[in-house]
Design a protein around this motif. Sequence first.
Motif, PDB file in Angstrom:
ATOM      1  N   GLY A  21      -5.441  75.768 -38.814  1.00 25.01           N
ATOM      2  CA  GLY A  21      -5.696  74.758 -38.971  1.00 25.01           C
ATOM      3  C   GLY A  21      -5.825  73.857 -39.006  1.00 25.01           C
ATOM      4  N   CYS A  22      -6.760  72.595 -39.383  1.00 21.66           N
ATOM      5  CA  CYS A  22      -7.514  71.509 -38.655  1.00 21.66           C
ATOM      6  C   CYS A  22      -6.502  70.477 -38.280  1.00 21.66           C
ATOM      7  N   SER A  23      -5.500  70.469 -39.328  1.00 22.06           N
ATOM      8  CA  SER A  23      -4.963  69.275 -39.357  1.00 22.06           C
ATOM      9  C   SER A  23      -3.540  69.918 -39.031  1.00 22.06           C
ATOM     10  N   SER A  24      -2.540  68.695 -38.286  1.00 24.27           N
ATOM     11  CA  SER A  24      -1.111  69.158 -38.113  1.00 24.27           C
ATOM     12  C   SER A  24      -0.373  68.114 -38.282  1.00 24.27           C
ATOM     13  N   VAL A  25       0.908  68.066 -38.260  1.00 27.37           N
ATOM     14  CA  VAL A  25       1.741  66.543 -38.083  1.00 27.37           C
ATOM     15  C   VAL A  25       2.801  67.730 -37.668  1.00 27.37           C
ATOM     16  N   GLU A  26       3.480  66.460 -36.087  1.00 26.86           N
ATOM     17  CA  GLU A  26       4.102  67.516 -35.209  1.00 26.86           C
ATOM     18  C   GLU A  26       5.526  65.988 -35.098  1.00 26.86           C
ATOM     19  N   SER A  27       6.860  66.455 -35.723  1.00 27.69           N
ATOM     20  CA  SER A  27       7.705  65.902 -35.902  1.00 27.69           C
ATOM     21  C   SER A  27       9.345  66.218 -33.927  1.00 27.69           C
ATOM     22  N   ALA A  28       9.476  64.748 -33.169  1.00 32.03           N
ATOM     23  CA  ALA A  28      10.545  65.285 -32.253  1.00 32.03           C
ATOM     24  C   ALA A  28      11.316  64.457 -32.837  1.00 32.03           C
ATOM     25  N   SER A  29      12.453  64.904 -32.951  1.00 30.30           N
ATOM     26  CA  SER A  29      14.139  63.758 -33.302  1.00 30.30           C
ATOM     27  C   SER A  29      15.199  63.807 -32.009  1.00 30.30           C
ATOM     28  N   SER A  30      14.624  63.780 -30.979  1.00 29.37           N
ATOM     29  CA  SER A  30      16.644  63.641 -30.062  1.00 29.37           C
ATOM     30  C   SER A  30      15.542  62.294 -29.314  1.00 29.37           C
ATOM     31  N   PHE A  31      15.892  61.691 -29.524  1.00 33.76           N
ATOM     32  CA  PHE A  31      16.218  59.954 -29.001  1.00 33.76           C
ATOM     33  C   PHE A  31      17.144  59.809 -27.860  1.00 33.76           C
ATOM     34  N   THR A  41      18.102  49.984 -35.883  1.00 27.29           N
ATOM     35  CA  THR A  41      17.278  50.648 -36.321  1.00 27.29           C
ATOM     36  C   THR A  41      18.098  52.106 -36.180  1.00 27.29           C
ATOM     37  N   GLN A  42      18.491  53.122 -37.286  1.00 29.92           N
ATOM     38  CA  GLN A  42      18.562  53.834 -36.572  1.00 29.92           C
ATOM     39  C   GLN A  42      16.848  54.882 -37.311  1.00 29.92           C
ATOM     40  N   ALA A  43      16.821  55.927 -36.101  1.00 29.95           N
ATOM     41  CA  ALA A  43      15.390  56.721 -35.549  1.00 29.95           C
ATOM     42  C   ALA A  43      15.749  58.076 -36.536  1.00 29.95           C
ATOM     43  N   ILE A  44      14.541  58.696 -36.939  1.00 25.75           N
ATOM     44  CA  ILE A  44      14.879  60.068 -37.745  1.00 25.75           C
ATOM     45  C   ILE A  44      13.956  60.191 -36.935  1.00 25.75           C
ATOM     46  N   SER A  45      12.723  60.133 -35.876  1.00 23.74           N
ATOM     47  CA  SER A  45      11.699  61.358 -35.546  1.00 23.74           C
ATOM     48  C   SER A  45      10.482  60.407 -34.994  1.00 23.74           C
ATOM     49  N   HIS A  46      10.027  61.042 -34.233  1.00 27.92           N
ATOM     50  CA  HIS A  46       8.888  60.426 -33.536  1.00 27.92           C
ATOM     51  C   HIS A  46       7.707  61.061 -34.467  1.00 27.92           C
ATOM     52  N   LEU A  47       6.614  60.747 -34.793  1.00 20.41           N
ATOM     53  CA  LEU A  47       5.565  61.847 -34.963  1.00 20.41           C
ATOM     54  C   LEU A  47       4.703  61.419 -34.136  1.00 20.41           C
ATOM     55  N   ASN A  48       3.343  62.986 -34.839  1.00 24.45           N
ATOM     56  CA  ASN A  48       1.987  62.481 -34.871  1.00 24.45           C
ATOM     57  C   ASN A  48       1.707  63.407 -35.047  1.00 24.45           C
ATOM     58  N   SER A 126       0.028  57.927 -34.018  1.00 27.21           N
ATOM     59  CA  SER A 126       1.878  57.764 -33.779  1.00 27.21           C
ATOM     60  C   SER A 126       2.961  57.227 -33.831  1.00 27.21           C
ATOM     61  N   GLY A 127       3.999  57.680 -34.497  1.00 27.32           N
ATOM     62  CA  GLY A 127       4.726  56.121 -34.799  1.00 27.32           C
ATOM     63  C   GLY A 127       6.265  57.206 -34.698  1.00 27.32           C
TER      64      GLY A 127
END
Length: 131
Positions: A21-31, A41-48, A126-127
């Motif tokens: 694959g040449c594209s991806s989105v990673e997600s992390a939700s441990s704040f 605000t309520q954080a859901i996840s950090h995305l890259n 990322s955001g």
Amino acid sequence: MIKRWTLPLLAAVSLLGIATGCSSVESASSFNALGVAATPTQAISHLNSTIYGYYFFGIPILTGSVGRSNSCAIFTDTVTLDKALLQMNKVARAQGASKVINLSSRMDSNWVWYTLLFSYREVQISGTAVK
């Protein structure tokens, strides 16, 4: 003098590149209960989001698909900041976010030195997805 194994080796490497694959989105939700913004605000996840591709003298050959993560598009220029942001926002919406904050992006382009014909481009953004 070109050895007999050179062409099959190049074909195998090319097939390996197409199969990945040449594209991806990673997600992390441990704040760890820490805030991520000045306002509550309520954080859901950090995305890259990452999209990369290979170009032949600036013409897109094999690039990341925006519609499906971990897949490729052929002859379509998807290695742009707009496409990476679109890919990241799709995942944020699917996770129930109302907005994405703290955006950071990076773009990179290099010649593939051993071919002298192809170049490699990559865009990352990322955001943090919040409610």
